[in-house]
Design a protein around this motif. Structure first.
Motif, short mmCIF file in Angstrom:
data_model
loop_
_atom_site.label_atom_id
_atom_site.label_comp_id
_atom_site.label_asym_id
_atom_site.label_seq_id
_atom_site.Cartn_x
_atom_site.Cartn_y
_atom_site.Cartn_z
N LYS A 25 0.85 -1.19 0.00
CA LYS A 25 0.00 0.00 0.00
C LYS A 25 0.88 1.24 0.00
CE LYS A 25 -3.76 2.20 2.57
NZ LYS A 25 -4.64 2.11 3.77
N PRO A 26 0.66 2.14 -0.96
CA PRO A 26 1.51 3.34 -1.01
C PRO A 26 1.25 4.26 0.17
CG PRO A 26 -0.31 3.52 -2.57
CD PRO A 26 -0.37 2.13 -2.01
N GLY A 27 2.24 5.09 0.47
CA GLY A 27 2.08 6.08 1.52
C GLY A 27 1.08 7.13 1.12
N PRO A 28 0.68 7.98 2.07
CA PRO A 28 -0.37 8.97 1.80
C PRO A 28 -0.06 9.88 0.61
CG PRO A 28 0.11 8.85 4.15
CD PRO A 28 1.13 8.01 3.47
N GLU A 29 1.19 10.35 0.52
CA GLU A 29 1.55 11.26 -0.57
C GLU A 29 1.48 10.57 -1.92
OE1 GLU A 29 5.33 14.06 -1.93
OE2 GLU A 29 5.18 13.35 0.13
N GLU A 30 2.04 9.34 -1.98
CA GLU A 30 2.01 8.59 -3.24
C GLU A 30 0.58 8.17 -3.58
OE1 GLU A 30 3.21 6.53 -6.71
OE2 GLU A 30 3.98 8.24 -5.56
N ALA A 31 -0.19 7.81 -2.57
CA ALA A 31 -1.58 7.42 -2.81
C ALA A 31 -2.37 8.59 -3.40
CB ALA A 31 -2.22 6.93 -1.51
N ALA A 32 -2.13 9.79 -2.87
CA ALA A 32 -2.82 10.98 -3.38
C ALA A 32 -2.40 11.27 -4.82
CB ALA A 32 -2.53 12.17 -2.48
N ARG A 33 -1.11 11.09 -5.07
CA ARG A 33 -0.62 11.33 -6.44
C ARG A 33 -1.28 10.39 -7.43
NH1 ARG A 33 2.76 9.83 -10.37
NH2 ARG A 33 3.17 7.82 -9.39
N ARG A 34 -1.35 9.12 -7.06
CA ARG A 34 -1.95 8.14 -7.96
C ARG A 34 -3.45 8.39 -8.15
NH1 ARG A 34 0.82 2.28 -6.20
NH2 ARG A 34 3.00 3.00 -6.32
N ALA A 35 -4.10 8.80 -7.06
CA ALA A 35 -5.54 9.04 -7.16
C ALA A 35 -5.87 10.19 -8.10
CB ALA A 35 -6.10 9.31 -5.76
N SER A 36 -4.97 11.15 -8.18
CA SER A 36 -5.22 12.32 -9.03
C SER A 36 -4.71 12.14 -10.46
CB SER A 36 -4.54 13.56 -8.42
OG SER A 36 -3.12 13.40 -8.40
N ALA A 37 -4.04 11.04 -10.71
CA ALA A 37 -3.45 10.81 -12.04
C ALA A 37 -4.55 10.60 -13.09
CB ALA A 37 -2.52 9.61 -12.00
N SER A 38 -4.38 11.24 -14.23
CA SER A 38 -5.37 11.11 -15.31
C SER A 38 -4.98 10.05 -16.33
CB SER A 38 -5.54 12.45 -16.02
OG SER A 38 -4.29 12.88 -16.58
N ARG A 39 -3.76 9.53 -16.18
CA ARG A 39 -3.28 8.51 -17.12
C ARG A 39 -2.76 7.30 -16.35
NH1 ARG A 39 -0.01 12.07 -21.75
NH2 ARG A 39 -1.75 13.46 -22.25
N ALA A 40 -2.65 6.18 -17.05
CA ALA A 40 -2.21 4.95 -16.37
C ALA A 40 -1.42 4.07 -17.33
CB ALA A 40 -3.43 4.18 -15.84
#
Length: 521
Positions: free
Chosen positions: A317-332
């Motif tokens: 499970k990513p840390g809070p900062e990385e989790a937030a970054r991934r959640a806001s990502a528009s591409r994958a």
């Protein structure tokens, strides 16, 4: 004159020849040589001699240096320049580098990703080699078309083929010819300004792209597709490519491999860049990594570190900062393991690619013998763009040169072309398209070492060879105007000047005809 000093050249034209210095006595290099009266003062200088050259109806005397080994290298990428660098360790050797493009540096210019400028610093080393008084670059000369390998072998004591892998391995599946399918090699050439790919015009209007392959080139392509265009504005990516990427609608990129996480061909540096790519998140299936923790205990350290990074990304499970970054990502982007392409699926109207049919695989064997075998299951992966990244391959350059079509290499022993004395090879055409620039450096130095050993042992042709003077005559008679390294430096200055206006390190020239016009050719 000793008979070994005569060389007959049955060619039809000859440029200006340099006469012997005024007042000098021509020497002929045999036991009957005539020495300059001031022999003591000139003891350490290379002797000069004249060779009779037959040119159609004409016979000329060419003044050359008897003890100068004339060597040519075909290809000006890393293999070519590193080979030349080692050959120049010989105190008298002269090396000519021939290149089919008007510009030098091969894969460093046309293959290295624009967002990896540090990798291109090796160009500084190559430039130092080209500035040697015993080295010359001749671009805009395609060996096999403008001049043949036998003609080169007649003009030089030794010829080294270092022209790399100019083609891609085909998928050999139905639908490969559909619009919307292209090789990763062509795509890389397009955004890097390779002239032959400048009109590729990939259609990036789809939502999903599939890259077939899991090597560094595949990751490069995925990264360029998903990188926010503003992050590429200060690189040397071509203006045309940047414009297309600005309009891209690609949001998801899948990288498909036949085998599993332990067999990926990319390196940890490229993987780390993908994981940290701004605006993009990774998609990895934890099920693909079951039981992998125990298997990696005995693997070599680089492979272990790479697999551990994959494991952490897929299962932790990513840390809070990385989790937030991934959640806001528009591409994958994601890795699809244990899948082998069987067919490119057409759109309903049959006009373009609409997906890839994949066979589900499982692994058999151990270590290097591990191979993917089909399970019988199939699945379809919808997409609008298919990029094949299953490997590069070399082409045969001349009918006179042995070539293994299956392996895509020139048969050789430590760089010596089999059954052809005086002919050598280095780089990808020698060993196949594997490794990084440092691998090619080591490989090329080895070929250069073998050539110099053969030279010292007297295994190369004796007597003088005319080198570039003879080839220049041929090229002139065929309407070919070579581009020198000083010519390239003019093009280089033009590219840098064009890039300054937009804050780029350079704006690459992509049209060979424009390059030649700028040079007045």
């Amino acid at each position: 004159m000793a008979s070994r000093c005569w060389r007959w050249w049955g060619w039809s034209a000859w440029p200006r020849t340099r006469p012997p210095p005024a007042g000098s006595t021509p020497t002929f290099g045999g036991s009957d040589e005539v020495r300059d009266p001031n022999a003591t003062a000139l003891r350490n200088k290379r002797r000069r001699m004249q060779v009779r050259v037959k040119l159609g109806k004409f016979q000329l005397l060419l003044d050359i240096q008897e003890k100068t080994p004339q060597i040519c290298v075909v290809g000006s990428g890393p293999a070519g320049f590193y080979t030349a660098q080692h050959l120049l360790k010989h105190p008298q050797a002269h090396v000519d580098i021939y290149e089919k493009q008007p510009v030098p540096f091969g894969l460093v210019r046309f293959g290295v990703a624009p967002d990896h400028p540090e990798v291109k610093n090796v160009i500084n080393t190559f430039t130092q080699t080209a500035h040697s008084g015993r080295c010359a670059f001749w671009g805009n000369v395609e060996v096999g078309r403008d001049v043949t390998v036998p003609e080169l072998r007649e003009a030089y004591h030794a010829v080294v083929l270092s022209y790399g892998a100019e083609d891609h391995r085909a998928l050999e599946i139905p639908g490969e010819e559909l619009p919307g399918v292209c090789s990763a090699r062509a795509f890389v050439g397009w955004y890097n300004g390779l002239p032959e790919n400048r009109e590729l015009e990939p259609d990036l209007s789809c939502d999903t792209a599939v890259i077939l392959g899991q090597g560094n080139v595949a990751l490069d392509v995925a990264r360029i597709l998903l990188t926010p265009p503003e992050h590429l504005e200060r690189t040397d990516i071509t203006k045309a490519a940047l414009g297309v990427l600005r309009q891209s609608r690609v949001k998801t990129v899948w990288l498909v491999g036949r085998r599993g996480p332990l067999q990926v061909a990319f390196t940890i540096k490229e993987l780390r860049e993908m994981i940290q790519l701004p605006g993009a998140r990774p998609i990895l299936d934890p099920a693909d990594f079951l039981g992998l923790q125990d298997k990696i205990k005995e693997v070599p350290r680089p492979r272990k570190r790479l697999t551990e990074l994959l494991l952490r990304t897929a299962t932790e499970k990513p840390g809070p900062e990385e989790a937030a970054r991934r959640a806001s990502a528009s591409r994958a982007w994601g890795l699809r393991f244990f899948r082998s392409p069987q067919q490119v699926l057409p759109s309903p109207d049959g006009r373009r690619a609409a997906g890839v049919r994949l066979a589900v695989t499982r692994l058999e064997g151990v270590d290097e013998a591990t191979r993917a075998v089909p399970t019988g299951d199939m699945e379809d992966l919808p997409c609008g763009l298919v990029l094949s990244s299953v490997g590069y391959k070399s082409r045969p350059v001349d009918p006179s040169v042995p070539f293994d079509s299956k392996l895509g290499v020139i048969p050789n022993v430590e760089g010596r072309v089999m059954d052809v004395p005086g002919l050598y090879c280095s780089g990808w055409v020698k060993r196949g398209p594997t490794g990084v620039i440092a691998t090619t450096m080591t490989d090329s130095f080895l070929t250069g070492q073998m050539l110099l050993q053969d030279l010292k042992a007297g295994l190369l042709p004796s007597g003088p060879r005319p080198g570039y003077a003879a080839i220049q005559a041929l090229l002139s008679s065929r309407g070919v105007r070579p581009v020198s390294f000083s010519d390239w430096e003019k093009l280089d200055a033009e590219e840098v000047a064009r890039g300054q206006g937009t804050g780029k390190p350079r704006e690459k020239l992509v049209d060979p005809q424009e390059m030649l016009r700028l040079l007045g050719h």
